[in-house]
Design a protein around this motif. Sequence first.
Motif, PDB file in Angstrom:
ATOM      1  N   ILE A 194      31.928  21.110 -16.204  1.00 49.33           N
ATOM      2  CA  ILE A 194      32.946  22.161 -16.297  1.00 49.33           C
ATOM      3  C   ILE A 194      33.722  22.254 -14.991  1.00 49.33           C
ATOM      4  O   ILE A 194      33.139  22.320 -13.902  1.00 49.33           O
ATOM      5  CB  ILE A 194      32.284  23.507 -16.635  1.00 49.33           C
ATOM      6  N   VAL A 195      35.054  22.287 -15.114  1.00 50.03           N
ATOM      7  CA  VAL A 195      35.925  22.319 -13.942  1.00 50.03           C
ATOM      8  C   VAL A 195      37.051  23.313 -14.189  1.00 50.03           C
ATOM      9  O   VAL A 195      37.681  23.294 -15.249  1.00 50.03           O
ATOM     10  CB  VAL A 195      36.531  20.923 -13.646  1.00 50.03           C
ATOM     11  N   GLY A 196      37.321  24.181 -13.218  1.00 50.96           N
ATOM     12  CA  GLY A 196      38.444  25.098 -13.304  1.00 50.96           C
ATOM     13  C   GLY A 196      39.751  24.347 -13.108  1.00 50.96           C
ATOM     14  O   GLY A 196      39.813  23.397 -12.327  1.00 50.96           O
ATOM     15  N   VAL A 197      40.795  24.777 -13.810  1.00 52.61           N
ATOM     16  CA  VAL A 197      42.067  24.061 -13.734  1.00 52.61           C
ATOM     17  C   VAL A 197      43.205  24.936 -13.235  1.00 52.61           C
ATOM     18  O   VAL A 197      44.327  24.498 -13.150  1.00 52.61           O
ATOM     19  CB  VAL A 197      42.452  23.490 -15.118  1.00 52.61           C
ATOM     20  N   SER A 198      42.928  26.190 -12.904  1.00 54.75           N
ATOM     21  CA  SER A 198      43.985  27.075 -12.433  1.00 54.75           C
ATOM     22  C   SER A 198      43.462  27.934 -11.307  1.00 54.75           C
ATOM     23  O   SER A 198      42.364  28.477 -11.393  1.00 54.75           O
ATOM     24  CB  SER A 198      44.488  27.971 -13.567  1.00 54.75           C
ATOM     25  N   VAL A 225      38.168  23.449 -18.068  1.00 53.27           N
ATOM     26  CA  VAL A 225      38.048  22.378 -19.058  1.00 53.27           C
ATOM     27  C   VAL A 225      36.646  21.790 -18.967  1.00 53.27           C
ATOM     28  O   VAL A 225      35.979  21.891 -17.929  1.00 53.27           O
ATOM     29  CB  VAL A 225      39.097  21.269 -18.839  1.00 53.27           C
ATOM     30  N   ILE A 226      36.194  21.208 -20.063  1.00 54.19           N
ATOM     31  CA  ILE A 226      34.913  20.516 -20.086  1.00 54.19           C
ATOM     32  C   ILE A 226      35.187  19.021 -20.050  1.00 54.19           C
ATOM     33  O   ILE A 226      35.750  18.455 -20.992  1.00 54.19           O
ATOM     34  CB  ILE A 226      34.095  20.884 -21.339  1.00 54.19           C
ATOM     35  N   ARG A 240      40.030  27.133 -22.746  1.00 58.66           N
ATOM     36  CA  ARG A 240      38.836  27.915 -22.412  1.00 58.66           C
ATOM     37  C   ARG A 240      39.091  28.695 -21.125  1.00 58.66           C
ATOM     38  O   ARG A 240      39.714  28.189 -20.194  1.00 58.66           O
ATOM     39  CB  ARG A 240      37.620  26.991 -22.247  1.00 58.66           C
ATOM     40  N   THR A 241      38.566  29.908 -21.100  1.00 56.43           N
ATOM     41  CA  THR A 241      38.800  30.783 -19.943  1.00 56.43           C
ATOM     42  C   THR A 241      37.484  31.364 -19.449  1.00 56.43           C
ATOM     43  O   THR A 241      36.634  31.784 -20.235  1.00 56.43           O
ATOM     44  CB  THR A 241      39.753  31.942 -20.311  1.00 56.43           C
TER      45      THR A 241
END
Length: 306
Positions: A288-292, A282-283, A264-265
């Motif tokens: 919801i948390v950003g991973v990049s 990612v959920i 997801r973006t």
Amino acid sequence: MTPQNLMLLPLSTPKLSIGCPILDHFLGGGIPCNSITELVGESGSGKTQLCLQLTVRAQLPPSHGGLGGSSIYIFTEFSFPFRRLQQLGNLYHASYPNLIRLEPLEDIYVHGVHDAQELIHVLGDIEAFIAIDHTHLPVKLIVIDSIAALFRSQYQTTPADLKRRSEMFFNISGTLKGLANKFGLAVVVTNQVVDFIGPHHGVNGVRLGNLESLDTSGRRVSPALGLAWAHCINSRVFLARHEQSIEVDIRNAPSTSICSQTHRTFHLLFAPHLAYASAEFVIKKEGIVGVSQELCAFIVACGTAP
């Protein structure tokens, strides 16, 4: 009002943190008050998950990224996901036991509507409800999930109906902006996507509103409701999802197995004074948390996303 007085005004409006430094950074601190922020994406992209997360986080004090307020959640389709909201409420209470009540759902007011005219009526009731100020926490967030569902079958494609639909758009957005400015609210609406048919680069190289081609699940899509609605919002965030097949080695298995993984973006398409940006997210159980932290920010001469 003189230029000197304008310089004394605060440069930033209060913002509601998503709870993720990566995504908050792209939004200039979070979801802004006094305006309308739209989350657009296909089903399963995370729109409702993010809205539920915001309703709980809104209860935190400003020192912790919240607004110190309660929320009004208007849903327009399907059944409301109370179980997921309860899960998020319990998790946030455990993380902030002295800042969020044992029953966070008591500060979230949920109401279902079925058509645009009913929404107008409900928004009038909401203004009276907020003005009475009988809630434990002042109302600081309004969520409408989703706006597109209200117009799915009510209007035809005749010129007269399209005109009435556009008038309803501006009526709804004008009422929401009036509430946001009068009471210092953050307003979040979700929108759906429709298949995009047209050139990849819009019309004459301009990509805006319904002329913008976006990618999700291998499809070219654009936000529903067209250009008229695009002019009614202040910020637009696109949530995309893509399924990717990956090979996984299973112990003691003669060969690898093919599994599907969802990516997801988060795309900030437009917002006042902010550039286009994107990041994967990612959920999780916690939200919801950003991973990049890879920032894909581009500014073009006309001020629109590439």
